[in-house]
Design an enzyme around this catalytic site. Sequence first.
Site, PDB file in Angstrom:
ATOM      1  N   GLU A 164       0.844  -1.202   0.000  1.00  0.00           N
ATOM      2  CA  GLU A 164       0.000   0.000   0.000  1.00  0.00           C
ATOM      3  C   GLU A 164       0.876   1.248   0.000  1.00  0.00           C
ATOM      4  O   GLU A 164       0.392   2.353   0.198  1.00  0.00           O
ATOM      5  CB  GLU A 164      -0.936   0.002   1.206  1.00  0.00           C
ATOM      6  CG  GLU A 164      -1.689  -1.313   1.379  1.00  0.00           C
ATOM      7  CD  GLU A 164      -2.868  -1.221   2.326  1.00  0.00           C
ATOM      8  OE1 GLU A 164      -3.668  -0.297   2.183  1.00  0.00           O
ATOM      9  OE2 GLU A 164      -2.975  -2.099   3.204  1.00  0.00           O
ATOM     10  N   SER A 193       6.966   5.188   2.052  1.00  0.00           N
ATOM     11  CA  SER A 193       7.904   5.606   1.017  1.00  0.00           C
ATOM     12  C   SER A 193       9.198   4.811   1.109  1.00  0.00           C
ATOM     13  O   SER A 193       9.703   4.546   2.185  1.00  0.00           O
ATOM     14  CB  SER A 193       8.199   7.099   1.234  1.00  0.00           C
ATOM     15  OG  SER A 193       9.389   7.502   0.609  1.00  0.00           O
ATOM     16  N   ALA A 237       4.447   3.213  12.083  1.00  0.00           N
ATOM     17  CA  ALA A 237       3.648   4.119  11.246  1.00  0.00           C
ATOM     18  C   ALA A 237       4.064   5.564  11.477  1.00  0.00           C
ATOM     19  O   ALA A 237       4.241   6.004  12.609  1.00  0.00           O
ATOM     20  CB  ALA A 237       2.162   3.944  11.556  1.00  0.00           C
ATOM     21  N   LYS A 243      24.099   6.066  12.860  1.00  0.00           N
ATOM     22  CA  LYS A 243      23.264   6.445  11.728  1.00  0.00           C
ATOM     23  C   LYS A 243      22.543   5.208  11.205  1.00  0.00           C
ATOM     24  O   LYS A 243      23.087   4.090  11.234  1.00  0.00           O
ATOM     25  CB  LYS A 243      24.127   7.074  10.635  1.00  0.00           C
ATOM     26  CG  LYS A 243      24.747   8.384  11.138  1.00  0.00           C
ATOM     27  CD  LYS A 243      25.148   9.316  10.011  1.00  0.00           C
ATOM     28  CE  LYS A 243      25.415  10.689  10.612  1.00  0.00           C
ATOM     29  NZ  LYS A 243      25.787  11.684   9.605  1.00  0.00           N
ATOM     30  N   ARG A 290       9.765   6.174  17.007  1.00  0.00           N
ATOM     31  CA  ARG A 290      10.125   7.408  17.689  1.00  0.00           C
ATOM     32  C   ARG A 290       9.482   7.385  19.064  1.00  0.00           C
ATOM     33  O   ARG A 290       8.267   7.258  19.174  1.00  0.00           O
ATOM     34  CB  ARG A 290       9.658   8.644  16.911  1.00  0.00           C
ATOM     35  CG  ARG A 290      10.189   9.944  17.537  1.00  0.00           C
ATOM     36  CD  ARG A 290       9.620  11.199  16.893  1.00  0.00           C
ATOM     37  NE  ARG A 290       9.889  11.297  15.482  1.00  0.00           N
ATOM     38  CZ  ARG A 290      11.025  11.766  14.955  1.00  0.00           C
ATOM     39  NH1 ARG A 290      11.998  12.168  15.752  1.00  0.00           N
ATOM     40  NH2 ARG A 290      11.191  11.804  13.648  1.00  0.00           N
ATOM     41  N   ASN A 291      10.306   7.483  20.084  1.00  0.00           N
ATOM     42  CA  ASN A 291       9.783   7.533  21.447  1.00  0.00           C
ATOM     43  C   ASN A 291       8.858   8.747  21.557  1.00  0.00           C
ATOM     44  O   ASN A 291       9.272   9.878  21.284  1.00  0.00           O
ATOM     45  CB  ASN A 291      10.966   7.639  22.424  1.00  0.00           C
ATOM     46  CG  ASN A 291      10.529   7.567  23.868  1.00  0.00           C
ATOM     47  OD1 ASN A 291       9.668   8.334  24.298  1.00  0.00           O
ATOM     48  ND2 ASN A 291      11.125   6.649  24.625  1.00  0.00           N
TER      49      ASN A 291
END
Lengths: 345, 345, 345
Positions: free
Chosen positions: A222, A242, A281, A305, A319-320
């Site tokens: 999707e 993406s 997400a 990195k 991401r926290n």
Amino acid sequence: MSNNSIHSFGIGIASKNAAGDIIEVLYPKPANEVSAELSAALLGACGLGAGECGFVELDSNQYEQLVSQLPEALATALAGLQVQTTQQALVLCVLGADLAPTSIPEAFLKLQLLSHRLVKPHGVKLDGMFAVLKNLAWTNEGPIDLADLPARRIAARAAGRTLDVASVDKFPKMTDYVVPEGVRIADAARVRLGAYLGAGTTIMHEGFVNFNAGTLGAAMIEGRISAGVVVGENSDLGGGCSTMGTLSGGGKEIISVGRDCLIGANAGIGFPLADGCTVEAGLYVTAGTKVRLLDASGAEIKQVKARELSTLQHHLFRRNSITGAVECVPLKTSVTLNEALHSHN
Amino acid sequence: MSNNSIHSFGIGIASKNAAGDIIEVLYPKPANEVSAELSAALLGACGLGAGECGFVELDSNQYEQLVSQLPEALATALAGLQVQTTQQALVLCVLGADLAPTSIPEAFLKLQLLSHRLVKPHGVKLDGMFAVLKNLAWTNEGPIDLADLPARRIAARAAGRTLDVASVDKFPKMTDYVVPEGVRIADAARVRLGAYLGAGTTIMHEGFVNFNAGTLGAAMIEGRISAGVVVGENSDLGGGCSTMGTLSGGGKEIISVGRDCLIGANAGIGFPLADGCTVEAGLYVTAGTKVRLLDASGAEIKQVKARELSTLQHHLFRRNSITGAVECVPLKTSVTLNEALHSHN
Amino acid sequence: MSNNSIHSFGIGIASKNAAGDIIEVLYPKPANEVSAELSAALLGACGLGAGECGFVELDSNQYEQLVSQLPEALATALAGLQVQTTQQALVLCVLGADLAPTSIPEAFLKLQLLSHRLVKPHGVKLDGMFAVLKNLAWTNEGPIDLADLPARRIAARAAGRTLDVASVDKFPKMTDYVVPEGVRIADAARVRLGAYLGAGTTIMHEGFVNFNAGTLGAAMIEGRISAGVVVGENSDLGGGCSTMGTLSGGGKEIISVGRDCLIGANAGIGFPLADGCTVEAGLYVTAGTKVRLLDASGAEIKQVKARELSTLQHHLFRRNSITGAVECVPLKTSVTLNEALHSHN
């Protein structure tokens, strides 16, 4: 195949513009496993030497004669080709070797080899293809040279028809050439000819697959598979996600997605994602994103990195939501595709 | 309707594949408010007992006779149906009760009941539908069985036509079956049959609506409404925003969006969003996202997972752009749709 | 042009609904540089005074006579227009001045002036256009009034054809009216009539351009250009990126993107972006986002809302992946478009 075999060939129907130049070719059944004997005959029919590439227009006798020399399955699949107008032609295209394409019939053959799953992404040379292909209007009356379009538009309207220009591009959509077995493609305008879709792949409306890119097996797509990107089997690309390409914009890293991966909706990656990894997400991780690598207890191992984590399997990137830091943590369970969505493709 | 009434029925035109099997049905005017008398007649015409579901092909006499028994509005809407070829058939499909669909005519009838706004999302049983529906090529020459496609493609080209394969899917696009009153759908390829769109709904090019999902009233949809998701009236889904579905990928929570909500562009939710809430552009809040709940003065009340906030109205979800924390704060004003964009649908 | 010149005019073919009203007009070659003499003739043909706007239907004699008065290039481009059915008409539309459109022929003329690059976005008055335009079904049989659609659908099926409804909208797609020179548009359903695309622009499948919006020169567009947004030359909008519009949802700021800008995939802006700026993939910066402005050494200069940075050139907007803060830092290199992707459009 022996060393005396050609790389591949196709027999098909070409479209021409008003000036009589070939602008596009449909090969219903391209082939790349060719005996030495047939190879010699095909090169001869094109007037080519060993290792050379080219094409020739066929009249109906030449076409019949050629088809009679083909293995039965191929002859059957190619039966019935004929042309009605001077804006069509029967064509034989032979690739004696895998050279950079220098003509439209050659470029179209290579794109169709990919979409017929005869070669994998990165499996044929496509260098210089953009300069070879013509930018065309893809319409309900077939491909039209842009130089011919204004007159065709008026002629259609004056005859009470509508000329529907669905795309103006060098690449047509794949499904107008082939639908490989075992796939669903909800909005076919978003899969270019030259895409490689593994059996069991579903491309939802928001999915996209560029040429020389695709999926190696069952997959739920999707999100967007950029040119050159390959996705391993049993992976799930969430809505609007993406994968960073190398043709424009960002990075120089060649991106891939391993097997059993999940890239969440609206997320993205700019580095190769190893098997069994998940990106949460909404999180975009570029190659240069600095990531806190944590152990199973949540303690920081180091900051690196993302490109240095491209071989690390079975991890989750998130991401926290309290500290705002991007973290990479070991993953206990991995993605499982919904069987009902794939088993009946 | 009385207990002696059927659930619903449709009279329509079916498409068949080369083998003679029905692969799709258009019902111009399905109905689900049926008198006991008509119910008995329709069950009889299909050879069904009370509470049973099935379908039957009609010849033109049977069709005329059936239509003559219908209420006038229905008879008018169904006038003029006829078939030209052996790849079409007139069909009557009767659902004596709301059972899981076991045939293509039944599944197509249920999807059309949804899109005609006769039942709301989750209002009919669709269990097992993926296995019932066939994966088809949706083309400018109608739906084509994938087994028939290669020959049809060659035949079209050889006749000088182009066979345009717009989609390869079990579900067609809604607008080829019905356009409910008061909607705009900029790119109809992105709304599946089985979507339910309330009057005053505008689906922009980036919008998407799956089957068994939709909007209950006026709405501006530039984001994705996944299968099963329902959006309340006067809500605005920004460009590219995501509502997490349950068919693949992430969560198990059934997602909904309340009324007067705004989900910003490229944002997303993985939990039900209560009335009057806003999610800031670019922020994805999953069910498990830990959120700092703040009071009107900005003081933290507590930290909770987003799923626990699914009944909290009139709040804004945002990521603090200095601390990186996801916050939920009381909202003073709420979204108002642009009247000009909807009042002339 | 002199003060005695009209603003613009078009001669074209209109579609009518079953009631005989014009619902749409194709002008193959609209013009806005008109001599005083021709202006007078055109106003006269429409029965208009100086500075007035209107249209008139032409019979074939009137059409021939009008075309004979045109400059040669224009006459050539307009040769061959004719109508076959009572649902078509030849039309002359004259805009004596740039007034808000009050009829469908006028509104369609203005949209086509934009897409023919005769006027730039914001270059003509479009006030009230939503109320003037009709919501239509755009089909393979041409534009159809929604009131006529159910009967047309049945008639098509009964005749063995498929009526394909690609869009239900007030605006058609641009490419059905004009393909300006030097552009590629991979999925034409996503560029509305009224878009302005500079030469060298490529709109990829995920790109989108609304009316009264577009690009001023070469550009790679894989994101969404909302109504009213203008993108400077040599800029790159990454896959799925968003530019916030003012028609619905968020802000009141008029958004633009300067030249040599890069907005990363899945990123977005809610404020005008100055020349040479980059927004990192996945980052949405709204007008009100508080940003840490850093100097080249990384030291904080101040914290400001993004809208105050709308004239700051050659900066990168990013979210620090360790602290979660949105930062704005000086940029050393700027974006370069991939020549191969544009030079052969």
